[in-house]
Design a protein around this motif. Structure first.
Motif, PDB file in Angstrom:
ATOM      1  N   TYR A 127       0.796  -1.240  -0.001  1.00  0.00           N
ATOM      2  CA  TYR A 127       0.071   0.086   0.050  1.00  0.00           C
ATOM      3  C   TYR A 127       0.867   1.168  -0.005  1.00  0.00           C
ATOM      4  CZ  TYR A 127      -4.541  -2.240   0.864  1.00  0.00           C
ATOM      5  OH  TYR A 127      -5.617  -3.028   0.701  1.00  0.00           O
ATOM      6  N   VAL A 128       1.785   1.216   0.812  1.00  0.00           N
ATOM      7  CA  VAL A 128       2.735   2.460   0.899  1.00  0.00           C
ATOM      8  C   VAL A 128       3.414   2.622  -0.481  1.00  0.00           C
ATOM      9  CG1 VAL A 128       4.874   3.324   2.127  1.00  0.00           C
ATOM     10  CG2 VAL A 128       3.279   2.374   3.347  1.00  0.00           C
ATOM     11  N   GLN A 129       3.925   1.572  -0.966  1.00  0.00           N
ATOM     12  CA  GLN A 129       4.414   1.669  -2.300  1.00  0.00           C
ATOM     13  C   GLN A 129       3.431   2.451  -3.449  1.00  0.00           C
ATOM     14  OE1 GLN A 129       7.488   1.598  -3.660  1.00  0.00           O
ATOM     15  NE2 GLN A 129       6.770   1.989  -5.762  1.00  0.00           N
ATOM     16  N   GLN A 130       2.352   1.855  -3.285  1.00  0.00           N
ATOM     17  CA  GLN A 130       1.469   2.153  -4.328  1.00  0.00           C
ATOM     18  C   GLN A 130       0.875   3.819  -4.265  1.00  0.00           C
ATOM     19  OE1 GLN A 130       0.560   0.222  -7.246  1.00  0.00           O
ATOM     20  NE2 GLN A 130       0.195   2.138  -8.119  1.00  0.00           N
ATOM     21  N   ILE A 131       1.020   4.208  -2.854  1.00  0.00           N
ATOM     22  CA  ILE A 131       0.566   5.573  -2.575  1.00  0.00           C
ATOM     23  C   ILE A 131       1.726   6.514  -2.870  1.00  0.00           C
ATOM     24  CG2 ILE A 131      -0.118   7.082  -0.553  1.00  0.00           C
ATOM     25  CD1 ILE A 131      -1.312   4.512   0.828  1.00  0.00           C
ATOM     26  N   TYR A 132       2.861   6.307  -2.596  1.00  0.00           N
ATOM     27  CA  TYR A 132       3.940   7.118  -3.067  1.00  0.00           C
ATOM     28  C   TYR A 132       4.050   7.218  -4.557  1.00  0.00           C
ATOM     29  CZ  TYR A 132       6.505   7.256   1.462  1.00  0.00           C
ATOM     30  OH  TYR A 132       6.699   7.730   2.583  1.00  0.00           O
ATOM     31  N   GLU A 133       3.554   6.126  -5.456  1.00  0.00           N
ATOM     32  CA  GLU A 133       3.515   6.320  -6.776  1.00  0.00           C
ATOM     33  C   GLU A 133       2.456   7.371  -7.118  1.00  0.00           C
ATOM     34  OE1 GLU A 133       4.643   5.086 -10.678  1.00  0.00           O
ATOM     35  OE2 GLU A 133       5.478   4.664  -8.753  1.00  0.00           O
ATOM     36  N   SER A 134       1.352   7.342  -6.605  1.00  0.00           N
ATOM     37  CA  SER A 134       0.290   8.222  -6.989  1.00  0.00           C
ATOM     38  C   SER A 134       0.599   9.515  -6.668  1.00  0.00           C
ATOM     39  CB  SER A 134      -1.072   7.794  -5.928  1.00  0.00           C
ATOM     40  OG  SER A 134      -1.081   8.331  -4.598  1.00  0.00           O
ATOM     41  N   GLY A 135       1.408   9.896  -5.748  1.00  0.00           N
ATOM     42  CA  GLY A 135       1.727  11.308  -5.390  1.00  0.00           C
ATOM     43  C   GLY A 135       1.192  11.706  -4.289  1.00  0.00           C
ATOM     44  N   ALA A 136       0.425  10.904  -3.332  1.00  0.00           N
ATOM     45  CA  ALA A 136      -0.148  11.534  -2.214  1.00  0.00           C
ATOM     46  C   ALA A 136       0.676  11.153  -1.243  1.00  0.00           C
ATOM     47  CB  ALA A 136      -1.377  10.668  -2.148  1.00  0.00           C
ATOM     48  N   ARG A 137       0.425  11.271   0.110  1.00  0.00           N
ATOM     49  CA  ARG A 137       1.099  10.796   1.216  1.00  0.00           C
ATOM     50  C   ARG A 137       0.487   9.986   2.128  1.00  0.00           C
ATOM     51  NH1 ARG A 137      -1.434  15.678   3.215  1.00  0.00           N
ATOM     52  NH2 ARG A 137      -2.486  14.998   5.238  1.00  0.00           N
ATOM     53  N   PRO A 138       1.133   8.830   2.550  1.00  0.00           N
ATOM     54  CA  PRO A 138       0.627   7.689   3.070  1.00  0.00           C
ATOM     55  C   PRO A 138       0.586   7.873   4.680  1.00  0.00           C
ATOM     56  CG  PRO A 138       2.670   7.245   2.791  1.00  0.00           C
ATOM     57  CD  PRO A 138       2.564   8.588   2.123  1.00  0.00           C
ATOM     58  N   VAL A 139      -0.666   7.558   5.304  1.00  0.00           N
ATOM     59  CA  VAL A 139      -0.780   7.582   6.735  1.00  0.00           C
ATOM     60  C   VAL A 139      -1.411   5.973   7.287  1.00  0.00           C
ATOM     61  CG1 VAL A 139      -2.161   8.585   8.567  1.00  0.00           C
ATOM     62  CG2 VAL A 139      -1.287   9.935   6.688  1.00  0.00           C
ATOM     63  N   VAL A 140      -0.998   5.610   8.122  1.00  0.00           N
ATOM     64  CA  VAL A 140      -1.409   4.113   8.458  1.00  0.00           C
ATOM     65  C   VAL A 140      -2.270   4.094   9.571  1.00  0.00           C
ATOM     66  CG1 VAL A 140      -0.666   1.686   9.148  1.00  0.00           C
ATOM     67  CG2 VAL A 140       0.707   3.133   7.570  1.00  0.00           C
ATOM     68  N   VAL A 141      -3.508   3.791   9.789  1.00  0.00           N
ATOM     69  CA  VAL A 141      -4.137   3.828  10.583  1.00  0.00           C
ATOM     70  C   VAL A 141      -4.766   2.361  11.216  1.00  0.00           C
ATOM     71  CG1 VAL A 141      -6.698   4.568  11.674  1.00  0.00           C
ATOM     72  CG2 VAL A 141      -5.534   5.752   9.699  1.00  0.00           C
ATOM     73  N   CYS A 142      -4.293   2.177  12.430  1.00  0.00           N
ATOM     74  CA  CYS A 142      -4.435   0.889  12.972  1.00  0.00           C
ATOM     75  C   CYS A 142      -5.691   0.778  13.834  1.00  0.00           C
ATOM     76  CB  CYS A 142      -3.409   0.344  13.582  1.00  0.00           C
ATOM     77  SG  CYS A 142      -1.632   0.097  12.852  1.00  0.00           S
ATOM     78  N   THR A 143      -6.621  -0.011  13.362  1.00  0.00           N
ATOM     79  CA  THR A 143      -7.989   0.206  14.034  1.00  0.00           C
ATOM     80  C   THR A 143      -8.011  -1.249  15.033  1.00  0.00           C
ATOM     81  OG1 THR A 143      -9.083  -1.320  12.504  1.00  0.00           O
ATOM     82  CG2 THR A 143      -9.243   0.871  12.167  1.00  0.00           C
ATOM     83  N   LYS A 144      -9.156  -1.589  15.848  1.00  0.00           N
ATOM     84  CA  LYS A 144      -9.476  -2.351  16.776  1.00  0.00           C
ATOM     85  C   LYS A 144      -8.233  -2.608  17.935  1.00  0.00           C
ATOM     86  CE  LYS A 144     -12.098  -4.538  13.163  1.00  0.00           C
ATOM     87  NZ  LYS A 144     -12.633  -5.809  12.494  1.00  0.00           N
TER      88      LYS A 144
END
Length: 340
Positions: A127-144
């Motif tokens: 996911y991080v790789q694809q988001i950087y490829e998109s030009g956006a910035r990644p944020v990880v949200v861990c639920t539960k």
């Protein structure tokens, strides 16, 4: 939906007298177009169909479009899509070599993952790789968070595979951690959510909206797999002026792009590589390899290097397919003179 996110980049693409709206919903090829004061059902014009060259050229949720109103302004005929700032894509599932646009013009992407059986570091890397490829910035949200015995340990693991990426842990039921996550919400920006079914994306959106907009379902207890509550992509506006795109759960993320952007996702390995004895070091058996030395010293997980090499191979294959086609690429990668 006020156009606080319609800036100079888009304004310069619109001629005087043209009407502009944003795609807020896409389901089975039908669009919802929103403007400052209304919402309309829309479809692309015949001319649009005739001139489109590839699937990615069709409108996606988050796109700004020029349209002509008809039926007393109740419907919209989409004439063209404005150039995009960012494009979050993946390779379409199956054997076809084509791109599927998930969302357009997003500044940040929340990778939503549960701290339960669904937790998977290798998936987060993808996911991080694809988001950087998109030009956006990644944020990880861990639920539960409430269902995890040692959330601090798992958060540290996430930080290890996503260097420099903000990581948050929340409890969707008690809202614990939600205030910290709100730091990532910026008025006028657009955020997309990605993640598997059942990780709590819809519940998260309801929490950020402050009302039950998205329907939710419980996961199956026997395997912790989620049910597909969200079946389409849809754009919402949060009270602070942030826009957020909900997407259907993805059981897999097939990468789309090239290998040039992988250094951001694996910045730890790229940094170590600078100290390798040989500039073209493959981090396999070469003497003086700083990456292998870091693994021996316990400073880098061996699985991290395996994932790095796997994603590079996958992206290289995509790049070759795009350039030479499937059959020639297979010969180049698996033939007697295969690329190493």
């Amino acid at each position: 939906m006020k156009r606080t996110d319609f800036d100079v980049f888009f304004e310069e693409q619109v001629a005087s007298g043209e009407q502009v709206g944003r795609i807020s919903r896409l389901t089975h090829g039908l669009y919802t177009v929103v403007t400052d004061d209304k919402e309309m059902n829309g479809e692309v014009s015949g001319r649009f169909h005739y001139t489109v060259e590839q699937d990615r050229d069709y409108p996606a949720v988050g796109d700004w479009v020029v349209f002509d109103p008809y039926e007393n302004g109740e419907r919209a005929k989409i004439q063209r899509v404005l150039d995009r700032k960012t494009i979050l894509s993946r390779k379409k599932a199956g054997g076809s070599h084509s791109e599927q646009v998930i969302a357009a013009n997003v500044e940040a992407v929340f990778i939503v993952t549960a701290l339960t059986q669904e937790f998977n570091l290798r998936r987060i890397e993808r996911y991080v790789q694809q988001i950087y490829e998109s030009g956006a910035r990644p944020v990880v949200v861990c639920t539960k968070k409430d269902l995890c015995e040692n959330p601090a340990e798992q958060l540290a693991e996430v930080e290890g595979v996503a260097p420099g990426v903000p990581v948050y842990a929340i409890d969707n039921l008690t809202k614990d951690g939600m205030n910290e996550l709100r730091q990532e919400l910026r008025s006028g920006e657009t955020i997309s959510l990605v993640g598997s079914s059942g990780v709590g994306k819809s519940t998260l959106i309801n929490g950020l909206l402050g009302e039950e907009i998205q329907s939710t379902q419980a996961v199956r207890e026997e395997d912790d797999r989620g049910r597909h509550t969200t079946t389409h992509r849809e754009l919402f506006q949060l009270p602070n002026g942030t826009y957020i795109v909900d997407t259907p759960g993805m059981r897999e993320l097939q990468l789309w792009g090239d290998e040039q952007g992988i250094d951001q996702t694996f910045s730890d390995i790229e940094s170590l590589s600078a100290a390798c004895k040989f500039r073209d070091c493959r981090h396999e058996q070469e003497p003086g390899c700083a990456v292998l030395h870091a693994i021996d010293e316990g400073e880098l997980e061996a699985d991290r290097l395996k994932s790095y090499n796997k994603l590079k191979r996958e992206l290289k294959r995509l790049e070759l397919k795009d350039r030479y086609g499937t059959h020639r690429t297979n010969r180049m990668l698996h033939g007697p003179n295969a690329i190493k």
